[in-house]
Design an enzyme around this catalytic site. Sequence first.
Site, PDB file in Angstrom:
ATOM      1  N   ASP A   1      -4.405  17.286 -35.611  1.00  0.00           N
ATOM      2  CA  ASP A   1      -4.352  18.293 -34.561  1.00  0.00           C
ATOM      3  C   ASP A   1      -4.144  19.679 -35.163  1.00  0.00           C
ATOM      4  O   ASP A   1      -3.706  19.832 -36.309  1.00  0.00           O
ATOM      5  CB  ASP A   1      -3.199  17.993 -33.594  1.00  0.00           C
ATOM      6  CG  ASP A   1      -3.530  16.846 -32.648  1.00  0.00           C
ATOM      7  OD1 ASP A   1      -4.703  16.456 -32.583  1.00  0.00           O
ATOM      8  OD2 ASP A   1      -2.598  16.342 -31.986  1.00  0.00           O
TER       9      ASP A   1
ATOM     10  N   LYS B   1      -6.921  21.147 -30.587  1.00  0.00           N
ATOM     11  CA  LYS B   1      -7.116  21.496 -29.181  1.00  0.00           C
ATOM     12  C   LYS B   1      -6.104  22.565 -28.829  1.00  0.00           C
ATOM     13  O   LYS B   1      -4.993  22.268 -28.418  1.00  0.00           O
ATOM     14  CB  LYS B   1      -6.904  20.279 -28.278  1.00  0.00           C
ATOM     15  CG  LYS B   1      -7.898  19.158 -28.490  1.00  0.00           C
ATOM     16  CD  LYS B   1      -7.583  18.017 -27.558  1.00  0.00           C
ATOM     17  CE  LYS B   1      -8.586  16.894 -27.749  1.00  0.00           C
ATOM     18  NZ  LYS B   1      -8.312  15.770 -26.832  1.00  0.00           N
TER      19      LYS B   1
ATOM     20  N   MET C   1       3.937  22.487 -22.727  1.00  0.00           N
ATOM     21  CA  MET C   1       2.709  23.276 -22.523  1.00  0.00           C
ATOM     22  C   MET C   1       2.760  24.119 -21.253  1.00  0.00           C
ATOM     23  O   MET C   1       1.792  24.199 -20.503  1.00  0.00           O
ATOM     24  CB  MET C   1       1.480  22.339 -22.496  1.00  0.00           C
ATOM     25  CG  MET C   1       1.279  21.595 -23.812  1.00  0.00           C
ATOM     26  SD  MET C   1      -0.020  20.351 -23.778  1.00  0.00           S
ATOM     27  CE  MET C   1       0.839  18.976 -22.990  1.00  0.00           C
TER      28      MET C   1
END
Length: 478
Positions: free
Chosen positions: A248, A270, A383
């Site tokens: 990641d 991402k 997030m």
Amino acid sequence: MLYPLFADLNDRHVLVVGGGDIAARKTTMLLKAGARVTVGAPMLVPELREWVRQGRIAYKAGTYQTDWLEGVWLVIAATRSRPLNARIAADGQARQRLVNVVDDPALSSFQVPALIDRSPLLVAISSGGAAPMLARRLRERIEGLLDPAFGSLVQLAQRYRARIRARYADLTARRRFYDWLHDGPVHAQLRADRPAHAEHQLMTALAEGAAPTTIGSVALVGAGPGDPGLLTLRALRALNEADVILHDALISEPILDLARRDAVRIAVGKRGGSTHTPQASIHALMLEHAQAGCRVVRLKGGDPFVFGRGGEELEFLREHGIAYEIVPGITAALACAAYSGVPLTHREHAQSVRLVTAHCQQSFNTLDWSELARERQTLAVYMGVGQLDELTRQFIAHGRAASTPFALIENGTLPQQRTLTGKLGELPTLATRHAIQAPALLILGEVAAQANVSHWFGELLGDPLLQPAFAPALADAA
């Protein structure tokens, strides 16, 4: 230079002179090796007395006598008297006995190394008595790299050694088979604590006769929140065994630096507002490299199964018959809270913890706001930096008090960590004022106030010691 030697002490007599804690530690190792231990000393610590009572060791009470050396193979001198230890060493040398004097290499005829035990596999490290602390440190480093399943693998290979040699008379073919045994599904099954499955795999391969082909696999590995020190030992082993690493965007360089040097690294990040790797492409990469016989590590921030799409990737691997294992990691809620001094639960304030994602509007539509706004619980919101206005509005609208403490932790566990604290009603304003950026985790609840007094890592925004009123005092102190 010392001659390295592994001694078979099973059912052989060994003498330990001394009755203290050090003698007990040495006796423990000797008993594990199957030795018949006699301990000689005026007094014994409770552990040694209990072993005498159980009949596990013999006991010679009193001060050391030269005739104690009769009939023994090895001697350990573990007394506190150097003159006595020197006498034992001299008596042993005169009778051609190997003697180890604890912490005194000059008097010793053999050294006890720092040991990594994966019985029957043993790794010994010795500095010849010159630097025992360094030997212990090296042992600690190597310990983390050696899979505990190696012991079971060696035992299995030992049981089938004759059949393997008979089936693969050609040395090259036999080596290929052992490569498969060490790197393939047998070892993977032992690592998963499935010894019956491992033995079945081995028996099937022997029955088929042909050298097994290399079979690829995928490990879904949690890299933790960013601090390399929070990587698990199993994750570190996976990184050192990997042929291909799909990682990641949030995986830190120090973590990638711990991986096998020649492993192929492919970024499949991402991150909002930048290059996005579709999940289908990640699936295709896992399949491609695993089918090519590679050991693939899918390296994910935090834990693979906490907002990391690890479940989707697991389903894909299972559907395509790819061997897999899951290595959990420390998820951000646990790590960020700990590095900011925030207990996620507390008898007086919070009896439960909820992990919530606020990645996008779709996430918001699935949340039960009335439940999330209940008191006496801690919320850890992943997030959510781009949604702080909406989060604040929804929490307050559904009954959470505007005075509820929060801690907003940016770059948790990394050297640039910043922790912002305040009250829920001020959250969007304070976050804008301090330019908080992703990645950041929001902790909401009474426990978040603990960051103001227990914070210990990184910068605490709004720390009263850094306010202008304290500047003269700080200047005077300087």
